[in-house]
Write a protein that holds these residues in place. Structure first.
Motif: not given
Lengths: 719, 719
Positions: A440, A443-444, A474, A477, A561, B669-671, B674-675
């Motif tokens: 998980m 995912l990005q 995810f 979307a 970053y 970045p966290s999910l 991002s969402r």
């Protein structure tokens, strides 16, 4: 002693009393009435049993409460005696129950899994699933059930392709296409010795023990062959709009989401001929079915009403925007089966839909591993493969410091391949699939990866059932991800404390469909040109057919970053020189990639050969039939090194491609990595696994393995 | 017409037939026998009902199969007629069921939640929980149930502290201490008009509808006051080891993990006096109880055997290493309640434990939000607060592009404070709690944070139920985290698509126990000296009492993945100058922190005042009773800015501390982010929220708010 006199009267009175008592105890008395049950008699149209909204009268307005009062409602807490059924004898313990489902494609396959989870959750009987599937669903579900290894569950597959000719002559407007017609041919398709089966749609969720549904077979009269719940909408009444002409049906008709079939009787009654005749006749005046096989079932039943045993509405609560189901569940507190038959599905607006949605979500996110439990008191043969796994696990020494490692290696993870719709790439001779694994927290990377690599991908995701749903949302979307048809996602369900990295890679590798694979990692973004370049190189070098080689894609990393991805080798070299880029793990573990000889790569214009060296773990392109990753390496450490050793031992040349590169982006260590590195035993266990790996190498490659053993013994920096 | 003759015989025969028929229909016939049920008669010791392993005979060996055959076993599929009970009339629909549980401390509180989840999952009746709790459990559970808002559930709390004197005279060797004795005082403690209650231990999991257990009250004879399941170990038989002297009991005695209490009869029978007399008497010869109140219950029952109604073993399947429970579940397929009464709990080794563990894990990880469903057919008043929330939600316009934002703001998240054991810090006048919020993807920051900040922390974690378990294991596996007693973790359960960042901060803030708070973010590591320095500064500046101010801790960031944390301001300045460090968001959004005036900070030796400016969002130290964060700001963007605006509007001085600093570490970045950023409506909605915020400002602060409105209108860079 009875007094003398009036013996005749006394005898008559006694007889009368006797008869009264017999009558009383037969039909009244202390019988356990079960809510929601209904007597077995057929009622004519217009007086349908069931606590549903009143019929629409001819002026289009509901008839009003009067009609309701006239209908017996056994659902009012079982207080209405006249509908009361004497309790049935319970099912024989451990009776095998049969369930048939038609399922095509990846989306229905996911739905089927949720349905099966809900059935398994409540069941206490052994089950046999009969699945009519297309190729894709079969691939998915066969692998899934095989790895799921649920005790007392058997699965048989029936090829939907072979059945298509039997129904393809029927025009069907429903989105289910030919698959939506296949329930009609179940009596002919299922094993001839199978007498009874429950047939379910995939958009159904159980909230009860399926044995209770099976028990309703006992209510069938001798003539009845099919059990169905009334359709809970006005569809079959017609006149929903101008020119609305539904197929013929008995009153509101029946919904075929949940069916009890007496296959034996159906065959005897000549079912095949029956439905074909009816369909042929109706198709003379109706252009097509609108609701697939449900229309045909209803037409047959209209002609032969005695065939049907109506089932209580709680066994197929149909959720759509129509509120007709409401009467069913506002009276009954015991909903047995929910049917999401609205195209809007979970977005249906209906006062009680939260209740139903919660039930559905329960099983959607439910950890399927928890359903591997044994049935008590119903011994059954273990699922295929389960015994070996059990034996191997039993042989492990729990006091072994590396017990967790060994246990994880033996763990058979539940695998759901092709979790989302996927178009296999058209066969091309030099095509390459990017192969990687993730969980998980990465995912990005997917969107970025899609922007860098237009070609096919095969990705294994290590997720819980709940995470798999998040992942689904995810992708849905994301415009970038939804647009890609050639990225295949395979879910491997989490189990055990250690990350089975090589098992994941092997799943992704096995599912790749092109002749070549690019074995990458999720944190690397390939050069924009890499896909084309690799295919050209493969062709040019005649990889595989004439040359046994692994093409090395040199690996770099940025520590920044924010980073501007180089669009050419020249740009990359500039960034390297300016210190914005480094060769991969330059600071901590340069030997992982140093043998790529970056100095040479800088100037190289043609592919050049490099030699294997200890700890070398490049990212390579190889033919798909390469050696698998060694699954003994769980957690982190040496999992790629071992693979390269294997390639080298099998005499794959290592060829570095001069224009290829991939860049690693920085990321916080995953929870899995942190956990792993904080484990005190990890170093020792990794060493033990390496030693065992090398022993295996010796066994397989004899003297050639010496090179690796020697290298292993060299003192090196910290891992 | 009956023939003449033999009238007497005929009449007698008729009468006999009548009697036979009455007898037949009364006791036989088509009665529904339920498995696992047992007749209501008391049996003497030594012939205990229940399919358990045979009694140990005097030579210590099990008696053998003979004893088993002699015992009627109603559990063999209900085929044994002599044990058959005629079906009970079902419970009145919607009968309110009462459950009492004793619970102290955070660990038991977590267990209680899992128990409650399992009860709620299967129940169809309204429930009233009576919880005897210490202060900590009460705080946790009161907040939890209040935010959980489960329909048809009522909770009452009883202060365990007040009950202690009633039991503190009893020496108890069991780890449960005084709390382990409190079931004895339930008849005196629970409301006097409460007639029946089910009492449960917190280590119990339901696999069935609790109404079935409640229905067993109907089996009680007039004399019986307490229903219990036999104890499934040999403990009370004595002689487990030399000098093993258990309390007296009837045969194997009873297990008090699951109890049916007729409170009315107990009070009438003088229960209080009864158990006190018995306990006093036994304590003359026994030094203490070993199994807490279970010992005393058993001693009382030994003296008054008629009081007990033995319950079927399936209602309290006791799992420990002893296999006595096995007989219970190997015959019955219907386990109703699992009791983890071994100290080894889930690590118990027993052939079927996987089955039980899976059941337990089901509820441990089950999304509690899914249990908010209504009970059908049992209307009950909505839980406190639920109506307002429903009304407010109903007023939202679903077509509104910002619907999700508004919905998220109204969402009442289920909150479980003090998820892990926590020692409140000793009261100190200038103590500061670090306040932050996080989700799963930032767990790795916790250890680093602990190394940088030795003081108290209050952290809100946004997790699913399953993630909460992972989090638990993470902390338990971490030596650093397990060692800290002054870090309080509060779980806010995930719900809705947008990240409720300010709701999370408010939870953490509300739970802080020191007079001051340092409002930080999880990705910032404070200077090693910061905790001491802040306390000294607070004292020196007389923050709060004489000075209304917010102390600014200047924020920096590193972009490097590997980074050596500066141990002094001088070192930090060196890193800043060498480009290894930047002021926070220097490249993308300098106005977020520029008003801190870093140039001045460089040279400053004493705290200096700065002015508010648009978009200023420093990390500050304030008295705990500061304004809350505005929960309308969900997702990301402006959630801290608004808070600083509020502080400034309330005339908090902004004082920058010359020796304070915190450094942000880079992370993907966290999910959630991002969402959020990929949502097309987010910018517009953020603007709408800002506008509404400013309207509120005007309302509250009048003309003083102009300053902020003006600043809002200035054109600025992208957010």
């Amino acid at each position: 002693m009875l007094p003398r006199g009036r013996p005749r009267a006394l005898g008559a009175a006694a007889l009368l009393l006797l008869l009264l008592l017999i009558g009383f105890f037969q039909f009244g008395g202390d019988v356990e009435c079960e809510r929601g049950e209904r007597g077995g008699e057929r009622r004519g149209p217009g007086s349908f049993p069931g606590p549903l909204t009143p019929r629409v009268s001819t002026d289009g307005r509901p008839r009003g409460a009067a009609a309701l009062d006239g209908e017996p409602s056994a659902d009012r807490g079982g207080h209405n005696r006249s509908d009361c059924v004497p309790p049935r004898p319970p099912l024989p313990k451990c009776e095998l129950l049969h369930v048939a489902i038609v399922c095509a494609g990846p989306n229905s396959s996911r739905d089927l899994v949720t349905l099966v989870k809900s059935v398994l959750f409540y069941r206490k009987n052994p089950l046999h699933f009969h699945l009519v599937t297309d190729t894709m669903a079969r691939n998915i579900l066969e692998m899934l059930f095989h790895t799921w290894m649920v005790p007392a569950v058997r699965v048989s597959f029936y090829d939907a392709e072979e059945l298509k000719p039997q129904v393809s002559w029927i025009p069907n407007k429903h989105y289910s296409g030919l698959y939506g017609l296949m329930k009609l041919v179940l009596p002919a398709t299922l094993p001839p010795d199978l007498a009874r089966v429950i047939v379910l749609d995939t958009d159904v969720t159980f909230a009860s023990d399926i044995a209770e549904l099976w028990a309703l077979f006992a209510h069938f009269s001798d003539k009845q062959v099919i059990g169905l719940v009334e359709n809970q909408s006005d569809w079959y009444l017609g006149n929903l709009w101008r020119n609305h002409r539904p197929w013929p049906a008995l009153g509101r008709g029946f919904n075929t989401g949940v069916i009890l079939l007496r296959l034996d009787r159906l065959r005897q009654a000549g079912w095949e001929q029956m439905w074909k005749l009816t369909a042929t006749r109706e198709l003379l005046t109706l252009p097509a079915t609108s609701l697939a096989d449900q229309d045909i079932f209803n037409a047959v039943i209209k002609e032969h009403p005695r065939l049907v045993q109506p089932l209580p509405c709680v066994w197929n609560v149909q959720l759509s925007d129509h509120t007709l189901a409401e009467r069913c569940y506002s009276e009954a507190s015991d909903l047995k089966v929910i049917h999401w038959n609205s195209p809007k599905k979970l977005r249906v607006k209906n006062k009680h839909v939260d209740h139903f949605r919660n039930l559905y979500l329960t099983f959607l996110e439910y950890d399927g591993n928890l359903l591997r439990r044994e049935l008590f008191g119903c011994p059954s043969p273990p699922p295929p493969g389960a015994e070996q796994v059990q034996r191997a696990l039993a042989q492990l020494d729990e006091e072994d410091a590396c017990f967790e490692f060994r246990q994880q290696q033996l763990t058979v993870h539940r695998v759901h391949v092709t979790f989302l719709p996927h178009e296999p790439p058209p066969p091309q001779p030099h095509d390459v699939t990017l192969v990687a694994q993730l969980s998980m927290d990465r995912l990005q990377m997917l969107e970025a990866l899609c922007r860098h690599w237009p070609g096919p991908m095969s990705l294994a995701l290590y997720l819980t059932d709940a995470e798999a749903q998040q992942f689904l949302r995810f992708v849905e979307a994301s415009a970038v991800l939804s647009a890609r048809q050639n990225v295949a996602y395979h879910v491997v369900y989490r189990e055990g404390p250690l990350y089975p990295v090589n098992q994941l890679r092997n799943v992704a590798l096995a599912q790749a469909l092109t002749p070549y694979v690019f074995l990458s990692d999720i944190d690397f973004l390939p050069a924009y040109s890499l896909y084309d370049y690799l295919r050209a190189s493969i062709e040019q070098l005649k990889l595989g057919s004439e040359r046994k080689a692994a093409l090395v894609v040199p690996a770099f990393e940025t520590l920044r970053y924010r980073f501007s991805f180089p669009s050419s080798k020249a740009e990359l070299l500039a960034l390297l020189d300016s210190g914005s880029l480094y060769t991969f793990r330059y600071h901590e573990w340069p030997q992982g990639h140093a043998p790529t000889d970056y100095a040479r790569w800088r100037e190289a214009q043609t592919p050049y050969r490099v030699q294997w060296a200890a700890d070398y773990e490049p990212y390579v392109v190889v033919p798909r039939d390469c050696p698998r990753y060694d699954p003994r390496f769980v957690g982190f450490g040496w999992n790629k090194v071992a693979h390269i050793v294997e390639l080298d031992a099998q005499e794959y040349e290592l060829l570095v491609l001069p224009e290829a590169f991939a860049i690693h982006l920085p990321h916080a260590p995953s929870l899995d990595i942190s956990r792993f590195r904080s484990s005190p035993t990890y170093r020792d266990c990794l060493q033990a696994l390496k030693d065992e790996f090398h022993q295996d190498l010796s066994r397989h490659y004899g003297a050639a393995a010496l090179k690796y053993l020697t290298a292993l013994q060299q003192p090196r920096g910290p891992a």
